[in-house]
Motif scaffolding. Structure first.
Motif, mmCIF file in Angstrom:
data_model
loop_
_atom_site.group_PDB
_atom_site.id
_atom_site.type_symbol
_atom_site.label_atom_id
_atom_site.label_comp_id
_atom_site.label_asym_id
_atom_site.label_seq_id
_atom_site.Cartn_x
_atom_site.Cartn_y
_atom_site.Cartn_z
ATOM 1 N N THR A 219 -10.894 0.156 3.455
ATOM 2 C CA THR A 219 -12.233 0.205 3.128
ATOM 3 C C THR A 219 -12.712 -0.754 4.298
ATOM 4 O OG1 THR A 219 -12.168 0.521 0.767
ATOM 5 C CG2 THR A 219 -14.290 -0.320 1.726
ATOM 6 N N ARG B 296 -7.273 6.473 4.347
ATOM 7 C CA ARG B 296 -8.048 6.436 2.899
ATOM 8 C C ARG B 296 -7.924 5.151 2.005
ATOM 9 N NH1 ARG B 296 -4.385 7.746 -0.872
ATOM 10 N NH2 ARG B 296 -2.518 8.829 -0.229
ATOM 11 N N GLN B 297 -6.741 4.473 2.237
ATOM 12 C CA GLN B 297 -6.224 3.083 1.665
ATOM 13 C C GLN B 297 -7.010 1.941 2.302
ATOM 14 O OE1 GLN B 297 -1.856 4.236 1.055
ATOM 15 N NE2 GLN B 297 -2.321 2.706 -0.467
ATOM 16 N N LEU C 159 0.826 -1.360 0.122
ATOM 17 C CA LEU C 159 0.067 0.051 0.027
ATOM 18 C C LEU C 159 1.094 1.260 -0.030
ATOM 19 C CD1 LEU C 159 -2.634 -1.117 2.555
ATOM 20 C CD2 LEU C 159 -2.897 -0.950 0.057
ATOM 21 N N GLU D 165 -4.232 1.869 -4.216
ATOM 22 C CA GLU D 165 -4.783 0.600 -3.944
ATOM 23 C C GLU D 165 -5.513 0.613 -2.526
ATOM 24 O OE1 GLU D 165 -5.338 -1.664 -6.256
ATOM 25 O OE2 GLU D 165 -3.726 -0.826 -7.723
ATOM 26 N N ARG D 166 -6.449 -0.161 -2.394
ATOM 27 C CA ARG D 166 -7.223 -0.322 -1.024
ATOM 28 C C ARG D 166 -7.208 -1.636 -0.537
ATOM 29 N NH1 ARG D 166 -6.863 4.097 -2.157
ATOM 30 N NH2 ARG D 166 -8.645 5.880 -2.413
ATOM 31 N N ARG E 127 -9.273 -3.866 1.825
ATOM 32 C CA ARG E 127 -10.750 -4.101 2.430
ATOM 33 C C ARG E 127 -10.754 -4.958 3.551
ATOM 34 N NH1 ARG E 127 -14.501 -6.105 -2.154
ATOM 35 N NH2 ARG E 127 -13.666 -8.241 -1.673
#
Length: 285
Positions: free
Chosen positions: A253, A250-251, A204, A210-211, A213
């Motif tokens: 979810t 913010r990266q 990351l 990219e995220r 989750r």
């Protein structure tokens, strides 16, 4: 002349028969056969039926005698690797006389350990093996050889620790489950999930678009609202640990599912253990 030979032949048969009758019935003499220890049976329901030779140890010793290539213990190792939820219990025995002849406190336990070491060398997980040592007043001994072992099976209890240990890291795009004790927001750490976290942080940092989750889950115990809060708290706790390692919020979810998405029946204790989890996966764009 032919008639004379016939009489001689009949006489020979009669003499031979008399000698045999004398040996086998009158003198009660039999051909000697080598005595053999009975085999040790290894049985797990209808799934496994094996026989080990009975001459596994010398009296007073704990070292397994040579079993040759592809022995019953090798077949047993294959069975255990294919059935990771079966526990093998090996009991080794020793007599009081053996204990007096050796300096070993529990010779039976050492005999069981010899089998355990054999199976560990065949890549059977340690958690599938349990050993015991027990004194027996006597057991079969022939020509200084004895078996002195018994085998039993039991199911392995599936709990959060077991599930966590059997969750293996593949890569960041394959979902990884983190498992939690009941009511807790602190997941059970293993080398595999620690590796996932370490590599996710590194990934990351160099891929800011990219995220990761993070989806929280619970079992069905408690209220719907309470489970939703707990699943969110679990997911947020995981996120906060990764944020501390330098990844922006913010990266991530964060999703809270409560008890809406079970992966095992909540009616079973082991099912509830499996449902108390957080799922991690990199979502690539």
């Amino acid at each position: 002349m032919s008639r004379l030979w016939l009489w001689w032949a009949l006489l020979g048969v009669w003499v031979t028969g008399s000698v045999l009758v004398h040996l086998f019935y009158i003198k009660r003499i039999r051909f000697s056969t080598e005595l053999v220890l009975p085999p040790i049976r290894i049985v797990d329901g209808t799934q496994l039926r094996l026989r080990l030779p009975g001459n596994l140890f010398h009296q007073g010793e704990s070292r397994l005698r040579p079993l040759g290539n592809r022995s019953a213990l090798d077949t047993l190792a294959d069975y255990l690797r294919r059935n990771p939820r079966r526990l093998l219990i090996v009991t080794g025995y020793h007599t009081p006389a053996e204990s007096r002849q050796t300096l070993t406190g529990n010779l039976g336990a050492l005999r069981a350990q010899a089998v355990q070491d054999y199976l560990l060398d065949a890549d059977v997980p340690d958690e599938q093996l349990a050993i015991r040592g027990q004194q027996a007043e006597s057991f079969p001994v022939i020509r200084d050889s004895t078996s002195a072992l018994s085998f039993a099976f039991a199911p392995i209890r599936i709990d959060a620790d077991w599930l966590a240990r059997h969750q293996y890291y593949v890569d960041l795009v394959h979902p990884l489950q983190l498992y939690f004790p009941t009511g807790s927001t602190a997941y059970i750490h293993t080398p595999d999930n620690d590796r996932f976290a370490h590599e996710a942080v590194a990934y990351l940092r160099i891929h800011p678009r990219e995220r990761l989750r993070i989806t929280g889950h619970t079992d069905s115990v408690g209220t719907v609202a309470g489970n939703l809060r707990l699943s969110r708290a679990r997911a947020m706790a995981v996120r906060d640990q990764l944020v501390k390692q330098g990844v922006p919020r913010r990266q991530f979810t964060v999703i809270a599912m409560g008890d809406k998405n079970p992966i095992a029946p909540n009616a079973l204790p082991e099912g509830r253990e499996a449902n108390r989890r957080v799922t991690l996966v990199i979502v690539q764009r």
